[in-house]
Enzyme design. Structure first.
Site, mmCIF file in Angstrom:
data_model
loop_
_atom_site.group_PDB
_atom_site.id
_atom_site.type_symbol
_atom_site.label_atom_id
_atom_site.label_comp_id
_atom_site.label_asym_id
_atom_site.label_seq_id
_atom_site.Cartn_x
_atom_site.Cartn_y
_atom_site.Cartn_z
ATOM 1 N N GLY A 81 3.086 -23.450 33.414
ATOM 2 C CA GLY A 81 2.511 -22.171 33.345
ATOM 3 C C GLY A 81 3.392 -21.371 34.391
ATOM 4 O O GLY A 81 4.160 -21.442 34.897
ATOM 5 N N GLY A 82 2.341 -20.359 34.987
ATOM 6 C CA GLY A 82 2.993 -19.322 35.975
ATOM 7 C C GLY A 82 3.338 -20.057 37.390
ATOM 8 O O GLY A 82 4.108 -19.728 38.155
ATOM 9 N N GLY A 140 40.214 -8.781 33.139
ATOM 10 C CA GLY A 140 39.068 -8.367 34.221
ATOM 11 C C GLY A 140 38.584 -9.693 34.751
ATOM 12 O O GLY A 140 37.909 -9.525 35.953
ATOM 13 N N ALA A 141 38.690 -10.779 34.466
ATOM 14 C CA ALA A 141 38.290 -12.065 35.015
ATOM 15 C C ALA A 141 39.182 -12.268 36.289
ATOM 16 O O ALA A 141 38.546 -12.766 37.335
ATOM 17 C CB ALA A 141 38.526 -13.238 34.264
HETATM 18 C C1 HXC Z 1 -8.408 -29.282 37.844
HETATM 19 C C2 HXC Z 1 -7.236 -30.826 37.251
HETATM 20 C C3 HXC Z 1 -6.398 -30.028 36.819
HETATM 21 C C4 HXC Z 1 -6.427 -28.545 37.061
HETATM 22 C C5 HXC Z 1 -5.467 -32.041 36.401
HETATM 23 N N1 HXC Z 1 -6.657 -31.961 36.921
HETATM 24 N N2 HXC Z 1 -4.975 -30.718 36.429
HETATM 25 N N3 HXC Z 1 -8.464 -30.459 37.894
HETATM 26 N N4 HXC Z 1 -7.698 -28.289 37.612
HETATM 27 N N5 HXC Z 1 -5.593 -27.745 36.704
HETATM 28 C C6 HXC Z 1 -7.529 -33.241 37.430
HETATM 29 C C7 HXC Z 1 -7.711 -33.922 35.912
HETATM 30 O O1 HXC Z 1 -9.271 -33.544 35.815
HETATM 31 C C8 HXC Z 1 -8.062 -35.455 36.801
HETATM 32 O O2 HXC Z 1 -9.019 -35.456 37.431
HETATM 33 C C9 HXC Z 1 -6.904 -35.244 37.710
HETATM 34 O O3 HXC Z 1 -6.480 -34.083 38.019
HETATM 35 C C10 HXC Z 1 -5.599 -36.300 36.963
HETATM 36 O O4 HXC Z 1 -5.308 -35.484 35.780
HETATM 37 P P1 HXC Z 1 -4.955 -36.456 34.473
HETATM 38 O O5 HXC Z 1 -5.009 -35.729 33.416
HETATM 39 O O6 HXC Z 1 -5.867 -37.737 34.459
HETATM 40 O O7 HXC Z 1 -3.521 -36.829 34.677
HETATM 41 P P2 HXC Z 1 -2.398 -36.841 33.504
HETATM 42 O O8 HXC Z 1 -2.709 -37.635 32.571
HETATM 43 O O9 HXC Z 1 -1.180 -37.815 34.315
HETATM 44 O O10 HXC Z 1 -2.230 -35.588 33.276
HETATM 45 C C11 HXC Z 1 -1.561 -34.558 34.036
HETATM 46 C C12 HXC Z 1 -1.721 -33.241 33.555
HETATM 47 C C13 HXC Z 1 -2.928 -33.009 32.837
HETATM 48 C C14 HXC Z 1 -0.543 -33.138 32.404
HETATM 49 C C15 HXC Z 1 -1.184 -32.094 34.573
HETATM 50 O O11 HXC Z 1 -3.910 -33.190 34.065
HETATM 51 C C16 HXC Z 1 -3.184 -31.488 32.666
HETATM 52 O O12 HXC Z 1 -2.795 -30.974 31.328
HETATM 53 N N6 HXC Z 1 -3.987 -30.811 33.353
HETATM 54 C C17 HXC Z 1 -4.251 -29.313 32.997
HETATM 55 C C18 HXC Z 1 -2.907 -28.479 33.041
HETATM 56 C C19 HXC Z 1 -3.476 -26.724 32.970
HETATM 57 O O13 HXC Z 1 -3.754 -26.488 31.851
HETATM 58 N N7 HXC Z 1 -3.447 -26.235 34.115
HETATM 59 C C20 HXC Z 1 -3.805 -24.815 34.153
HETATM 60 C C21 HXC Z 1 -2.295 -24.148 33.756
HETATM 61 S S1 HXC Z 1 -2.393 -22.371 34.101
HETATM 62 P P3 HXC Z 1 -10.116 -36.906 37.780
HETATM 63 O O14 HXC Z 1 -11.087 -36.529 38.450
HETATM 64 O O15 HXC Z 1 -10.239 -37.345 36.298
HETATM 65 O O16 HXC Z 1 -9.059 -37.821 38.146
HETATM 66 C C22 HXC Z 1 -1.731 -22.235 35.570
HETATM 67 C C23 HXC Z 1 -1.719 -20.734 35.780
HETATM 68 C C24 HXC Z 1 -0.806 -20.582 37.066
HETATM 69 O O17 HXC Z 1 -1.406 -23.154 36.216
HETATM 70 C C25 HXC Z 1 -0.594 -19.422 37.215
HETATM 71 C C26 HXC Z 1 0.011 -18.681 38.445
HETATM 72 C C27 HXC Z 1 0.336 -17.271 38.278
#
Ligand code: HXC
Length: 518
Positions: free
Chosen positions: A173-174, A408-409
């Site tokens: 993402g961002g 040019g290069a």
């Molecule tokens: C809160 C999160 C989290 C998040 C993971 N966790 N991502 N908690 N916010 N964004 C937590 C999980 O709930 C879990 O907690 C622990 O971290 C480990 O995650 P798992 O899913 O068990 O690990 P894994 O299987 O290795 O998968 C990793 C992952 C997946 C692929 C990153 O967790 C995931 O898809 N997370 C969400 C990604 C996402 O959509 N993020 C937002 C993107 S938007 P527990 O307590 O169960 O251990 C963004 C905007 C930024 O980032 C903008 C900037 C301008």
């Protein structure tokens, strides 16, 4: 020690232990299964032993959504602070995936911003180690605000202090935009990935099937997109590579990179170079060999090694002083400039210029790569980036033409006419508007067609053109080339030029900023 102080110290030690435990033993064990290091272990490998000082170890988040008030971990999923790399001060942040997936909370962002501010104020590099599930979902927009604060600081620090990012896990993402503002992005093979939208979203929107690794793994970004400058086989390798790169970088834009002593003589004769350039201009040779033959102790740290391999960029030292090397690679696409090569070299040149690192260019370029794909994707704009970067750079610029320098290069690749300081050429250099064959085909088309023996006539005219233009002497007569040198003297002559330019002062007209064709 009083009894009360003893109790207080015990309380402090307990808190320290809690902070050190991160997300707990189970999560740490799971995290390390794939051979990955923890956030703290990464910091330990990165810094000189015992030099790391942690900041904000006891910070916690303040979120009360979804029961988060019961899920607080000291440090909130990131280790921040400062330490030394080969004695030089460097600031760091290192996300801890074992604590809520290293996700970015408001307080995590505040911790990062605090060290970024310190880095900028104290003129020292900043390294971000990323391993995070992105914005902390429970915090919503507060977390997004944190990203914005980091992006702003990345932008303000750009060109003032070197900024480096190591991607050691997810980065989606961002969140990808902070790394891409920084100067150098490192990725670890098989355990890190970066993308704006992941495979699931892509499947829904475009119906394409793609794995995370294929979409945004280290190899993809090193070869296809150029987002990653370096790839490493594991976490430790990545951190050691960062230490290696840091050796070439100054602390900030007002600092000069330290000259180190070298046993490699500045006047070393490089006999091999007299035999390297093939007689036929159609035959390739390895420009990397020219680089390693001439730089101190043959040591060259290549950047973007797998991306746009028709141009080589990287750091080396000459007579102990760091230089940025930009070189066409005749082995790939005959060394033509294309969109990717132009972007790659332009960004590198701008880094060198921002941080007072002299630029040594080695030129063997037949021109810009022809083709619809190049034209439609904007080689005009992208090629202009390279030209702009060379022309605006005020650091010492020394250019050597080994063979082809056409059209040019030729002008773009650090020619004298773009404010380069010293232009050298081998006797094998062909500095011309284009190659002899192409030129003859255009200007003598009719004569060749009318000739009794067109092939013989073409060969005669080509030889005549080569004699007249495919050499370095026309350019030397005009003063566009300062000296035609025997290849064996390359190291000595480039070092002579760099020494002569040691105190170069050159400034661009005052302006808010230029408008590089982005
Ligand atoms: C809160 C999160 C989290 C998040 C993971 N966790 N991502 N908690 N916010 N964004 C937590 C999980 O709930 C879990 O907690 C622990 O971290 C480990 O995650 P798992 O899913 O068990 O690990 P894994 O299987 O290795 O998968 C990793 C992952 C997946 C692929 C990153 O967790 C995931 O898809 N997370 C969400 C990604 C996402 O959509 N993020 C937002 C993107 S938007 P527990 O307590 O169960 O251990 C963004 C905007 C930024 O980032 C903008 C900037 C301008």
């Amino acid at each position: 020690m009083t009894e009360l102080m003893k109790l207080k110290i015990e309380e402090l030690e307990k808190k320290n232990d809690q902070a050190m435990a991160g997300g707990g033993a189970d999560k740490i064990a799971k995290h390390k299964q794939g051979g990955r290091l923890t956030a703290r272990e990464r910091v330990d490998v990165l810094f000189d032993p015992g030099s790391f000082v942690e900041t904000d170890r006891f910070v916690t988040h303040r979120c009360t959504n979804f029961g988060m008030e019961k899920n607080k971990v000291l440090g909130d999923g990131i280790v921040t602070g400062y330490g030394r790399i080969n004695g030089k001060l460097v600031y760091v942040s290192s996300q801890d995936f074992t604590v809520t997936g290293g996700s970015m909370s408001r307080t995590q962002a505040n911790k990062i911003c605090k060290v970024m501010d310190l880095a900028l104020k104290n003129g020292a590099p900043f390294i971000s180690i990323n391993d995070s599930g992105g914005a902390r979902i429970q915090e919503g927009i507060e977390s997004l605000g944190g990203y914005a604060d980091i992006f702003t600081r990345n932008t303000m620090s750009s060109g003032v202090i070197p900024q480096i990012t190591a991607i050691m896990g997810p980065c989606a993402g961002g969140a990808v935009y902070s790394p891409s503002i920084t100067d150098f992005v490192f990725m670890v093979e098989n355990t890190s990935y970066m993308f704006v939208t992941g495979p699931d979203v892509i499947k829904t929107v475009t119906h394409e099937d793609v794995t995370k690794e294929e979409l945004g793994g280290a190899t993809t970004h090193a070869q296809k997109s150029g987002v990653a400058h370096f790839t490493a086989k594991d976490d430790k390798h990545c951190l050691l590579l960062i230490r290696e790169l840091m050796n070439f970088l100054p602390m900030n834009n007002l600092d000069d990179t330290a000259t180190i002593s070298t046993k490699d003589r500045p006047d070393r004769i490089v006999e091999n170079l007299n035999n390297l350039i093939p007689d036929s201009p159609k035959k390739p040779y390895d420009m990397l060999q020219v680089i390693t033959e001439i730089v101190d102790e043959g040591y060259f740290l290549e950047i973007h090694k797998f991306f746009a391999q028709n141009i080589i960029v990287g750091f080396a030292r000459m007579n102990g002083r760091p230089v940025g090397v930009v070189a066409n690679q005749p082995q790939v696409l005959a060394g033509c400039l294309n969109i990717d090569a132009s972007r790659k070299a332009a960004r590198f040149i701008r880094f060198c210029d921002a941080f007072n690192i002299p630029i040594v260019s080695l030129v063997d370029v037949p021109g810009f790569l022809p083709g619809k794909e190049q034209e439609w994707n904007g080689i005009i704009t992208h090629g202009a980036k390279l030209l702009f970067a060379y022309a605006e750079a005020t650091v010492p610029k020394v250019t050597l033409i080994t063979r082809k320098a056409y059209g040019g290069a030729y002008i773009v690749m650090g020619s004298k006419l773009l404010r380069s300081d010293v232009n050298l050429a081998f006797p094998s250099a062909e500095i011309a508007v284009m190659g002899a064959e192409g030129a003859v085909n255009i200007i003598h088309r009719e004569a060749i067609a009318k000739a009794k023996d067109p092939a013989a006539e073409k060969a005669r005219l080509t030889a005549e053109y080569e004699q007249k233009f495919s050499n370095p002497y026309v350019s030397a007569e005009l003063g566009y080339t300062d000296e035609v040198i025997e290849p064996a003297l390359t190291r000595k002559r480039i070092i002579d030029a760099l020494e002569m330019l040691r105190n170069k002062r050159d400034i661009n007209p005052p302006k808010k900023h230029g408008n590089i064709p982005l």
